[in-house]
Design a protein around this motif. Structure first.
Motif, PDB file in Angstrom:
ATOM      1  N   ALA A 250       0.853  -1.069  -0.050  1.00  0.00           N
ATOM      2  CA  ALA A 250      -0.136  -0.103  -0.050  1.00  0.00           C
ATOM      3  C   ALA A 250       0.929   1.369   0.089  1.00  0.00           C
ATOM      4  O   ALA A 250       0.394   2.296  -0.014  1.00  0.00           O
ATOM      5  CB  ALA A 250      -0.846  -0.043   1.059  1.00  0.00           C
ATOM      6  N   GLY A 251       2.027   1.082   0.005  1.00  0.00           N
ATOM      7  CA  GLY A 251       3.106   2.246   0.183  1.00  0.00           C
ATOM      8  C   GLY A 251       3.190   3.108   1.605  1.00  0.00           C
ATOM      9  O   GLY A 251       3.303   4.093   1.515  1.00  0.00           O
ATOM     10  N   LEU A 252       2.636   2.278   2.623  1.00  0.00           N
ATOM     11  CA  LEU A 252       2.554   2.966   4.017  1.00  0.00           C
ATOM     12  C   LEU A 252       3.725   2.547   4.595  1.00  0.00           C
ATOM     13  O   LEU A 252       4.382   1.586   4.241  1.00  0.00           O
ATOM     14  CB  LEU A 252       1.403   2.429   4.487  1.00  0.00           C
ATOM     15  CG  LEU A 252      -0.027   2.615   3.926  1.00  0.00           C
ATOM     16  CD1 LEU A 252      -1.151   1.918   4.756  1.00  0.00           C
ATOM     17  CD2 LEU A 252      -0.401   4.109   3.864  1.00  0.00           C
ATOM     18  N   ARG A 253       3.937   3.462   5.395  1.00  0.00           N
ATOM     19  CA  ARG A 253       5.150   3.456   6.364  1.00  0.00           C
ATOM     20  C   ARG A 253       4.636   2.464   7.687  1.00  0.00           C
ATOM     21  O   ARG A 253       3.642   2.879   8.416  1.00  0.00           O
ATOM     22  CB  ARG A 253       5.900   4.400   6.963  1.00  0.00           C
ATOM     23  CG  ARG A 253       6.609   5.199   5.617  1.00  0.00           C
ATOM     24  CD  ARG A 253       7.400   6.492   5.904  1.00  0.00           C
ATOM     25  NE  ARG A 253       6.996   7.158   7.304  1.00  0.00           N
ATOM     26  CZ  ARG A 253       7.867   7.537   7.759  1.00  0.00           C
ATOM     27  NH1 ARG A 253       9.177   7.497   7.784  1.00  0.00           N
ATOM     28  NH2 ARG A 253       7.500   8.066   9.258  1.00  0.00           N
ATOM     29  N   ARG A 254       5.486   1.545   8.117  1.00  0.00           N
ATOM     30  CA  ARG A 254       4.902   0.907   9.430  1.00  0.00           C
ATOM     31  C   ARG A 254       4.867   1.698  10.569  1.00  0.00           C
ATOM     32  O   ARG A 254       3.886   1.530  11.394  1.00  0.00           O
ATOM     33  CB  ARG A 254       6.081  -0.388   9.832  1.00  0.00           C
ATOM     34  CG  ARG A 254       5.887  -0.938  11.035  1.00  0.00           C
ATOM     35  CD  ARG A 254       6.653  -2.044  11.492  1.00  0.00           C
ATOM     36  NE  ARG A 254       6.253  -2.596  12.744  1.00  0.00           N
ATOM     37  CZ  ARG A 254       6.907  -3.805  13.129  1.00  0.00           C
ATOM     38  NH1 ARG A 254       7.592  -4.501  12.525  1.00  0.00           N
ATOM     39  NH2 ARG A 254       6.439  -4.189  14.416  1.00  0.00           N
ATOM     40  N   GLN A 255       5.776   2.934  10.743  1.00  0.00           N
ATOM     41  CA  GLN A 255       5.716   3.681  11.751  1.00  0.00           C
ATOM     42  C   GLN A 255       4.250   4.520  11.723  1.00  0.00           C
ATOM     43  O   GLN A 255       3.980   4.749  12.547  1.00  0.00           O
ATOM     44  CB  GLN A 255       6.994   4.575  11.670  1.00  0.00           C
ATOM     45  CG  GLN A 255       8.404   4.147  11.652  1.00  0.00           C
ATOM     46  CD  GLN A 255       8.691   3.695  10.307  1.00  0.00           C
ATOM     47  OE1 GLN A 255       8.048   3.483   9.386  1.00  0.00           O
ATOM     48  NE2 GLN A 255      10.213   3.746  10.329  1.00  0.00           N
ATOM     49  N   ASP A 256       3.907   4.953  10.572  1.00  0.00           N
ATOM     50  CA  ASP A 256       2.712   5.748  10.449  1.00  0.00           C
ATOM     51  C   ASP A 256       1.755   4.713  10.895  1.00  0.00           C
ATOM     52  O   ASP A 256       0.466   5.316  11.588  1.00  0.00           O
ATOM     53  CB  ASP A 256       2.561   6.190   9.170  1.00  0.00           C
ATOM     54  CG  ASP A 256       3.495   7.414   8.659  1.00  0.00           C
ATOM     55  OD1 ASP A 256       4.051   7.969   9.664  1.00  0.00           O
ATOM     56  OD2 ASP A 256       3.930   7.403   7.466  1.00  0.00           O
TER      57      ASP A 256
ATOM     58  N   VAL B 204      -5.414  -1.389  -2.342  1.00  0.00           N
ATOM     59  CA  VAL B 204      -4.572  -2.177  -1.690  1.00  0.00           C
ATOM     60  C   VAL B 204      -4.385  -1.284  -0.182  1.00  0.00           C
ATOM     61  O   VAL B 204      -3.986  -1.883   0.839  1.00  0.00           O
ATOM     62  CB  VAL B 204      -2.991  -2.170  -2.211  1.00  0.00           C
ATOM     63  CG1 VAL B 204      -3.305  -2.996  -3.370  1.00  0.00           C
ATOM     64  CG2 VAL B 204      -2.686  -0.749  -2.726  1.00  0.00           C
ATOM     65  N   THR B 205      -4.775   0.101  -0.279  1.00  0.00           N
ATOM     66  CA  THR B 205      -4.648   1.021   1.158  1.00  0.00           C
ATOM     67  C   THR B 205      -5.799   0.265   1.971  1.00  0.00           C
ATOM     68  O   THR B 205      -5.536  -0.028   3.249  1.00  0.00           O
ATOM     69  CB  THR B 205      -4.534   2.319   0.892  1.00  0.00           C
ATOM     70  OG1 THR B 205      -3.474   2.562  -0.003  1.00  0.00           O
ATOM     71  CG2 THR B 205      -4.426   3.200   2.025  1.00  0.00           C
ATOM     72  N   ASN B 206      -6.934   0.312   1.449  1.00  0.00           N
ATOM     73  CA  ASN B 206      -8.155  -0.210   2.204  1.00  0.00           C
ATOM     74  C   ASN B 206      -7.768  -1.530   2.654  1.00  0.00           C
ATOM     75  O   ASN B 206      -8.096  -1.914   3.852  1.00  0.00           O
ATOM     76  CB  ASN B 206      -9.234  -0.160   1.152  1.00  0.00           C
ATOM     77  CG  ASN B 206     -10.710  -0.219   1.991  1.00  0.00           C
ATOM     78  OD1 ASN B 206     -10.597   0.421   3.080  1.00  0.00           O
ATOM     79  ND2 ASN B 206     -11.516  -0.908   1.239  1.00  0.00           N
ATOM     80  N   ARG B 207      -7.046  -2.523   1.935  1.00  0.00           N
ATOM     81  CA  ARG B 207      -6.962  -3.744   2.259  1.00  0.00           C
ATOM     82  C   ARG B 207      -5.871  -3.811   3.608  1.00  0.00           C
ATOM     83  O   ARG B 207      -6.067  -4.479   4.653  1.00  0.00           O
ATOM     84  CB  ARG B 207      -6.158  -4.809   1.353  1.00  0.00           C
ATOM     85  CG  ARG B 207      -5.872  -5.943   1.702  1.00  0.00           C
ATOM     86  CD  ARG B 207      -7.102  -6.910   2.200  1.00  0.00           C
ATOM     87  NE  ARG B 207      -6.552  -8.120   2.555  1.00  0.00           N
ATOM     88  CZ  ARG B 207      -6.914  -8.726   3.402  1.00  0.00           C
ATOM     89  NH1 ARG B 207      -7.875  -8.189   4.219  1.00  0.00           N
ATOM     90  NH2 ARG B 207      -6.533 -10.133   3.840  1.00  0.00           N
ATOM     91  N   ALA B 208      -4.950  -3.014   3.414  1.00  0.00           N
ATOM     92  CA  ALA B 208      -3.868  -2.948   4.373  1.00  0.00           C
ATOM     93  C   ALA B 208      -4.651  -2.533   5.865  1.00  0.00           C
ATOM     94  O   ALA B 208      -4.340  -2.832   7.031  1.00  0.00           O
ATOM     95  CB  ALA B 208      -2.907  -1.777   4.144  1.00  0.00           C
ATOM     96  N   VAL B 209      -5.749  -1.449   5.739  1.00  0.00           N
ATOM     97  CA  VAL B 209      -6.342  -0.859   6.891  1.00  0.00           C
ATOM     98  C   VAL B 209      -7.081  -1.923   7.488  1.00  0.00           C
ATOM     99  O   VAL B 209      -7.031  -2.128   8.723  1.00  0.00           O
ATOM    100  CB  VAL B 209      -7.059   0.411   6.637  1.00  0.00           C
ATOM    101  CG1 VAL B 209      -7.852   0.781   7.725  1.00  0.00           C
ATOM    102  CG2 VAL B 209      -6.113   1.485   6.093  1.00  0.00           C
ATOM    103  N   GLN B 210      -7.828  -2.653   6.604  1.00  0.00           N
ATOM    104  CA  GLN B 210      -8.751  -3.585   6.948  1.00  0.00           C
ATOM    105  C   GLN B 210      -7.951  -4.799   7.760  1.00  0.00           C
ATOM    106  O   GLN B 210      -8.337  -5.358   8.935  1.00  0.00           O
ATOM    107  CB  GLN B 210      -9.564  -4.349   5.908  1.00  0.00           C
ATOM    108  CG  GLN B 210     -10.503  -3.604   5.375  1.00  0.00           C
ATOM    109  CD  GLN B 210     -11.001  -4.070   3.992  1.00  0.00           C
ATOM    110  OE1 GLN B 210     -10.331  -5.188   3.441  1.00  0.00           O
ATOM    111  NE2 GLN B 210     -12.441  -3.874   3.819  1.00  0.00           N
TER     112      GLN B 210
END
Length: 165
Positions: free
Chosen positions: A82-88, A143-149
Motif C-alpha cells: 500500500a506504500g504505507l510506512r509501518r511507523q505511520d 491496496v490501502t483499504n486492504r492494509a487498513v482492514q
C-alpha cells in the motif's frame, strides 16, 4: 475555548512552555477558517522571543516493538504494498487505542480536539471502489483499504476508531 485552555494546561503540566502572548482560537471566535484552530498574538511580541516549546513528553509516539504481535508477515506485506510506512500505521494504532480509552486516556485533552470524522476515499467499500474509472487510483485505494482492514482485524480494535486515526 474551554477545551483550548484545558489543552494549554495539559501541555504546561507536561513541561511545555507557552508564552503569555500566545492565544489559542477556534473557528467559533471568527479568527480561524471553518472548523479550524490556530494561534494569535494577544500582545506585542519581540523579534526572537520564544513563543512555544513542546517537550518530547507532549508527543504521542509508539514504543519500538510494542505492536510487533500485530504486525505479522501478512500485515507487513499489505502495508508495504500500500506504500504505507509501518511507523505511520503504528502511530495510527496508538492514537486509536488512546481514543478508545476516551477520558481515561492521558492524551484526552489533545485527542478530544482532533476532528476525525472525515470520510477519505481509502475508506470506501469495495463496491464503491469498483465504480471508479481511474484504474491507478482504484488500485491504490484498494491496496490501502486492504492494509487498513488487516490492521483492524489483527489489532482487535473497533473499525471506526482506527479508521478515524
Amino acid at each position: 475555548q474551554e477545551s483550548f485552555s484545558e489543552l494549554a494546561e495539559w501541555l504546561r503540566a507536561r513541561g511545555a512552555y507557552i508564552n503569555k502572548a500566545v492565544g489559542l482560537v477556534g473557528a467559533d471566535q471568527g479568527v480561524a477558517a471553518a472548523s479550524e484552530r490556530g494561534c494569535v498574538a494577544l500582545e506585542d511580541i519581540r523579534a526572537g522571543e520564544l513563543l512555544l516549546e513542546i517537550p518530547v513528553s507532549c508527543c504521542l509516539s509508539v514504543i519500538p516493538g510494542s505492536y510487533d504481535q500485530v504486525f505479522d508477515e501478512e500485515l507487513l506485506k499489505a502495508v508495504d504494498v500500500a506504500g504505507l510506512r509501518r511507523q505511520d500505521a503504528e502511530l495510527a494504532l496508538a492514537v486509536a487505542v488512546e481514543r478508545e480509552l476516551g477520558e481515561e486516556s492521558a492524551w484526552w485533552p489533545y485527542l478530544k480536539l482532533l476532528d476525525c470524522k472525515h470520510t477519505f476515499p481509502l475508506f470506501y467499500e469495495d463496491g464503491d471502489l469498483e465504480m471508479l474509472e481511474n484504474i491507478p487510483l482504484k488500485e491504490s485505494l484498494t491496496v490501502t483499504n486492504r492494509a487498513v482492514q488487516l490492521l483492524v482485524e489483527k489489532s482487535g480494535l473497533a473499525d471506526v476508531p482506527l479508521r478515524e486515526s
